[in-house]
Design a protein around this motif. Sequence first.
Motif, PDB file in Angstrom:
ATOM      1  N   ILE A 212       0.841  -1.211   0.000  1.00 14.79           N
ATOM      2  CA  ILE A 212       0.000   0.000   0.000  1.00 14.79           C
ATOM      3  C   ILE A 212       0.873   1.256   0.000  1.00 14.79           C
ATOM      4  O   ILE A 212       0.595   2.231  -0.713  1.00 14.79           O
ATOM      5  CB  ILE A 212      -0.962  -0.024   1.200  1.00 14.79           C
ATOM      6  N   PHE A 213       1.946   1.248   0.798  1.00 10.93           N
ATOM      7  CA  PHE A 213       2.841   2.401   0.810  1.00 10.93           C
ATOM      8  C   PHE A 213       3.536   2.574  -0.539  1.00 10.93           C
ATOM      9  O   PHE A 213       3.766   3.701  -0.986  1.00 10.93           O
ATOM     10  CB  PHE A 213       3.878   2.249   1.931  1.00 10.93           C
ATOM     11  N   LYS A 214       3.875   1.472  -1.200  1.00  7.59           N
ATOM     12  CA  LYS A 214       4.465   1.568  -2.542  1.00  7.59           C
ATOM     13  C   LYS A 214       3.475   2.216  -3.503  1.00  7.59           C
ATOM     14  O   LYS A 214       3.854   3.037  -4.354  1.00  7.59           O
ATOM     15  CB  LYS A 214       4.841   0.175  -3.046  1.00  7.59           C
ATOM     16  N   TRP A 215       2.194   1.852  -3.388  1.00  5.94           N
ATOM     17  CA  TRP A 215       1.164   2.435  -4.247  1.00  5.94           C
ATOM     18  C   TRP A 215       1.106   3.960  -4.068  1.00  5.94           C
ATOM     19  O   TRP A 215       1.050   4.704  -5.049  1.00  5.94           O
ATOM     20  CB  TRP A 215      -0.178   1.788  -3.920  1.00  5.94           C
ATOM     21  N   PHE A 216       1.106   4.394  -2.797  1.00  4.96           N
ATOM     22  CA  PHE A 216       1.084   5.837  -2.522  1.00  4.96           C
ATOM     23  C   PHE A 216       2.365   6.504  -3.038  1.00  4.96           C
ATOM     24  O   PHE A 216       2.323   7.594  -3.623  1.00  4.96           O
ATOM     25  CB  PHE A 216       0.950   6.088  -1.018  1.00  4.96           C
ATOM     26  N   TYR A 217       3.513   5.883  -2.825  1.00  8.97           N
ATOM     27  CA  TYR A 217       4.800   6.494  -3.179  1.00  8.97           C
ATOM     28  C   TYR A 217       4.906   6.742  -4.684  1.00  8.97           C
ATOM     29  O   TYR A 217       5.434   7.773  -5.110  1.00  8.97           O
ATOM     30  CB  TYR A 217       5.935   5.573  -2.710  1.00  8.97           C
ATOM     31  N   ARG A 218       4.391   5.817  -5.489  1.00  8.93           N
ATOM     32  CA  ARG A 218       4.479   5.971  -6.941  1.00  8.93           C
ATOM     33  C   ARG A 218       3.565   7.085  -7.458  1.00  8.93           C
ATOM     34  O   ARG A 218       3.759   7.590  -8.571  1.00  8.93           O
ATOM     35  CB  ARG A 218       4.135   4.656  -7.638  1.00  8.93           C
ATOM     36  N   ARG A 219       2.570   7.481  -6.668  1.00 13.01           N
ATOM     37  CA  ARG A 219       1.563   8.427  -7.154  1.00 13.01           C
ATOM     38  C   ARG A 219       1.597   9.786  -6.470  1.00 13.01           C
ATOM     39  O   ARG A 219       0.924  10.709  -6.921  1.00 13.01           O
ATOM     40  CB  ARG A 219       0.167   7.809  -6.992  1.00 13.01           C
ATOM     41  N   MET A 220       2.319   9.938  -5.382  1.00 12.41           N
ATOM     42  CA  MET A 220       2.305  11.178  -4.605  1.00 12.41           C
ATOM     43  C   MET A 220       3.678  11.847  -4.587  1.00 12.41           C
ATOM     44  O   MET A 220       4.710  11.163  -4.621  1.00 12.41           O
ATOM     45  CB  MET A 220       1.877  10.900  -3.157  1.00 12.41           C
ATOM     46  N   ASN A 221       3.677  13.171  -4.509  1.00 13.20           N
ATOM     47  CA  ASN A 221       4.949  13.871  -4.330  1.00 13.20           C
ATOM     48  C   ASN A 221       5.298  13.915  -2.834  1.00 13.20           C
ATOM     49  O   ASN A 221       4.484  13.527  -1.980  1.00 13.20           O
ATOM     50  CB  ASN A 221       4.891  15.270  -4.960  1.00 13.20           C
ATOM     51  N   PRO A 222       6.502  14.357  -2.455  1.00 13.32           N
ATOM     52  CA  PRO A 222       6.920  14.301  -1.046  1.00 13.32           C
ATOM     53  C   PRO A 222       5.992  15.034  -0.074  1.00 13.32           C
ATOM     54  O   PRO A 222       5.768  14.562   1.042  1.00 13.32           O
ATOM     55  CB  PRO A 222       8.313  14.946  -1.077  1.00 13.32           C
ATOM     56  N   GLU A 223       5.449  16.184  -0.488  1.00 14.19           N
ATOM     57  CA  GLU A 223       4.579  16.925   0.431  1.00 14.19           C
ATOM     58  C   GLU A 223       3.275  16.169   0.664  1.00 14.19           C
ATOM     59  O   GLU A 223       2.767  16.132   1.791  1.00 14.19           O
ATOM     60  CB  GLU A 223       4.289  18.325  -0.105  1.00 14.19           C
ATOM     61  N   GLU A 224       2.732  15.563  -0.372  1.00 14.03           N
ATOM     62  CA  GLU A 224       1.519  14.755  -0.201  1.00 14.03           C
ATOM     63  C   GLU A 224       1.782  13.584   0.743  1.00 14.03           C
ATOM     64  O   GLU A 224       0.982  13.284   1.636  1.00 14.03           O
ATOM     65  CB  GLU A 224       1.048  14.230  -1.558  1.00 14.03           C
ATOM     66  N   LEU A 225       2.924  12.915   0.564  1.00 16.11           N
ATOM     67  CA  LEU A 225       3.258  11.779   1.419  1.00 16.11           C
ATOM     68  C   LEU A 225       3.463  12.220   2.873  1.00 16.11           C
ATOM     69  O   LEU A 225       3.104  11.506   3.805  1.00 16.11           O
ATOM     70  CB  LEU A 225       4.528  11.097   0.902  1.00 16.11           C
ATOM     71  N   THR A 226       4.026  13.404   3.039  1.00 15.60           N
ATOM     72  CA  THR A 226       4.244  13.919   4.395  1.00 15.60           C
ATOM     73  C   THR A 226       2.915  14.118   5.125  1.00 15.60           C
ATOM     74  O   THR A 226       2.751  13.724   6.280  1.00 15.60           O
ATOM     75  CB  THR A 226       5.016  15.246   4.345  1.00 15.60           C
ATOM     76  N   TRP A 227       1.941  14.731   4.430  1.00 11.38           N
ATOM     77  CA  TRP A 227       0.629  14.920   5.058  1.00 11.38           C
ATOM     78  C   TRP A 227      -0.097  13.594   5.247  1.00 11.38           C
ATOM     79  O   TRP A 227      -0.829  13.406   6.218  1.00 11.38           O
ATOM     80  CB  TRP A 227      -0.225  15.888   4.238  1.00 11.38           C
ATOM     81  N   LEU A 228       0.115  12.649   4.332  1.00 11.30           N
ATOM     82  CA  LEU A 228      -0.480  11.324   4.481  1.00 11.30           C
ATOM     83  C   LEU A 228       0.044  10.649   5.762  1.00 11.30           C
ATOM     84  O   LEU A 228      -0.722  10.032   6.511  1.00 11.30           O
ATOM     85  CB  LEU A 228      -0.150  10.461   3.262  1.00 11.30           C
ATOM     86  N   ILE A 229       1.337  10.796   6.021  1.00  9.06           N
ATOM     87  CA  ILE A 229       1.928  10.214   7.240  1.00  9.06           C
ATOM     88  C   ILE A 229       1.328  10.855   8.474  1.00  9.06           C
ATOM     89  O   ILE A 229       1.028  10.180   9.466  1.00  9.06           O
ATOM     90  CB  ILE A 229       3.461  10.378   7.209  1.00  9.06           C
ATOM     91  N   ARG A 230       1.118  12.170   8.447  1.00 12.06           N
ATOM     92  CA  ARG A 230       0.507  12.847   9.598  1.00 12.06           C
ATOM     93  C   ARG A 230      -0.917  12.346   9.830  1.00 12.06           C
ATOM     94  O   ARG A 230      -1.359  12.198  10.973  1.00 12.06           O
ATOM     95  CB  ARG A 230       0.508  14.362   9.378  1.00 12.06           C
TER      96      ARG A 230
END
Length: 991
Positions: A212-230
Amino acid sequence: MAEDIKMPDADAVKEQKIMYGDDKELDSKYPNRPSNLHKSLPFHTLFTELFNPLLDSVKKNRPQAARRKAGPSGQSHLSPHEARRNIIERYIAKWRKEVGNDFYPAMRLIIPEKDRDRAMYGLKEKAIAKVLIKVLKISKDSDDAKMMVNWKLPGQLNKASSSTAGDFAGRCFEVLSKRAERTNPSDLSIGTVNSNLDELSRVSGEDQQLNIFKWFYRRMNPEELTWLIRIILRQMKIGATERTIFDIWHPDAETLFNVSSNLRRVCWELYDPKLRLGGEDTGITLMQCFQPQLAAFQNKVGSFEKMVVKLKTTPEDDSFWIEEKLDGERMQLHMIENPDVPGGKLFGFWSRKAKDYAYLYGKHFEGVESGALTRFIKDAFHPNVRNIILDGEMITWDMETDHIVGFGTLKTAALSEKENFTNSNTGQRPLFRVFDCLYFNDTLLTPYTLRDRRKALQGAVKGVPRRLEIHPFIEAHSYTEIEPELRKVVADASEGLVLKNPRSMYRLNDRNDDWVKVKPEYMSEFGESLDCVIVGGYFGSGHRGGAHSSFLCGLLVDKKAQPGDPEYQKCFSFFKVGGGFSRDDYAAVRGRTEGKWTDWNPKHPPSIIELGGHTENRQHERPDQWIHPSDSVVVECKAATVESSDKFRINLTLRFPRFKQLRTDKKWDQALSISEFMELKDNVEREHDEKEKEFKIEQSRRKKARTTKKALVVAGNETVATPYAGPKSQLFDGLSFFIMTDQLHPAKHSKAQLEALVKANGGKIVQRDSTDKSLVIVADKRLVKVSSIEKRDTMNIVKPIWIHDCIQQAEADVGALPFVLPFEPNRHMFYLLGADQLDFEANVDDNGDSYSRDIADVDELRGILTSMPSKYETVFEKELFLGQLEDHGESLANLKNCMFSQLKVGFSSAMSGDKNWDLRARLAMNYIRFGGGVVLDEDESGATHFVVPDGENRGVRNGAVSGLARIVGVGWIEKCWEEGTRVDEERFQWG
């Protein structure tokens, strides 16, 4: 009309189906739920149009810039609160216009901590770091991998990583931005993100989480991933509270959430702001979790009388209730009739945070779902009970000791009892203590008074011993009844008390003065404090990131060990302390220990520091770094009490420890050792046992002050031989004196000198306390034995000055029959029982002048005159306690906007010669107001603190300052503001 009905487009239908599926139960439960006409907004709009603007508004509107300024058009700019509301309103309006009325997909990402429909992910910072390391395909020994795993530690390679120490999402952004699959924001919709987060909450294996994290990583930029982690960590901190967001969404949103704890229901039932809830929808309902009423915090020392006043007692009804505060988990129990389940009753259990615990405590009386509790409480209710909602505390009860045990054991005990199908009277088990009944046989009871609800509870619940019990309470009528009860529960290692107003209604999700927590003073039985050596450090998060925010303190194993001995420098872990430090305190510790710290290696722990568990695999409370005791510093700490704990090496620890000061005058080998501490502990326990024998006798003494011969205490050192000066008078004939300390005020006299003076005037000297009614206990400083007697709360303690006053008055009354003076509360009493307060106050007039004793000197006369109100004043309150009041408890949080919460502050109007006083006072007033406190007018009473120019005590008038107010220099306010937290008041107090 039919032609006005808009149908959702294909993308919206597809997204709705992915998010909600073909759930017919949802359709039946929410038949009028809204549907979106278009696909939800892109995920990146949450932070580009909502989160980031909100955070920017907070940064721009600091206190000094928060005042309104006129713009070019003459109109003032919006206040910070209005600016934040506008940002949220704009985003909601955009959603309604471009998507539709179903705002639930966005709401559960904006305030994820309130979303009860999505299960917990089971992912914390280190677990996410390990997944990201695999997603990025970097070595776990690389600097970036270590930077994420050790996210609290300051970066070793660059300043950027040091600035993000303590901010896990920020650390992840640094690493992700170096290896981004894409730089621009994605077009992933909020609905799609929600669907994948739902899947993440359902899976448990690391491989599935990784995919699931790989799916998000391939589709999101770093700022999107940062907010996703929060969002996954549920640590948003976006600059707006859920209360503000609820209020903007709908005027009744918070009310509905309080009675249901259901974010989906808030969004789907209240999508139209024009439709308001009816009265029947604003009350709690069966099998629907609600937000319970909470007890207000009470951190001010010695404010029992004010607390009772806040409980709204009246001359017609001055009663209030005292309950023991239980160390467990707040729990609500729902029970309804259901003929389709075993036993005919269906149960629901929810915690304060709306977690469903029916799987653990039981859904039915019988069968596999009877859990750890319900199968044992078939006889707990009267036969006429059809349905009921109970509010209480789930605690752990040890059947062998027949006593409550700590909260940390609750889940283990419940899981064990769930598997135990015998009603065994051994081991530990969950026990539900009920203190309120909110619903009974189809009747909502929250609008009724606590007294009426308690009657309903007693009429509905019979209880089952050590399974489900009604929590007892004491009905009191005077604030003097609080302290004896507090001492009893503290002696039993309890958390404290809760005071309740029996005339109050139940108020959902609210802290108010109808319920007030009372916690014990910091311990005095071991002396003023304990001096221990620091042996470990823990890195902090947030504004404490990158530096040690708390420390592990230890006890020396053997002070007498020499260099080369195995026990030399060896320490056992004792407690962890992080509260009470100011920025200067942290800097002082850092300055004295810099360069001497070593990272803790779990595989090769230092031999000179032993932790709880004492094995490689069980290193409880393991610090991030450790330090040799000989390179370390000694800190003075205080705490509420000592309690058992297997988390520390000596199986004991301090409860609520708090830093007091750095002991730069002590070397490491002068810190407390294990043997010294155990000796102190044994003495306290021995004196406690003696107190139990004396308590009932001492509590029955209620004689008049002029004729009393109560046990009184003068505190002192160890017994020494005293010279006998021969009888000079028979003034103290028939009285025994236990003199415990030297005299410090107003002049110094040794313990031996005081004993000689007593003997010379016919008194008898003893070297221990007893139940003898003729015993007078004397003390002038708070040593260990003195504190022990205070804790018993069975005997008064007098100051040595009373002995001198008696002799001086006898000499002045030549020819008259000598008599011992009655006790004066302020001048003579070192420790005064609450029951004797009024009797002893009757021995002096309103200005503190004795009816039986001549004024001793000019200083006493000056003090009496100073305390008298001027002729222009119409209000007079009790004179100030001039002695320092010890600090109690911590502020609500390390946030500037609430660090002065519950404080009422008065300011001196006197001029001190400091030309900057007026400016400093005005700034300090602004700090108080911004920090949640109240600034009193010049003639307004009720102050908790009174601020004067540093180093002075002028301008303090009885009419403006209550007897329990603390007099502090303006420097204290400034220091608190500088540190961003409430610092210790003692160094700033005057008087």
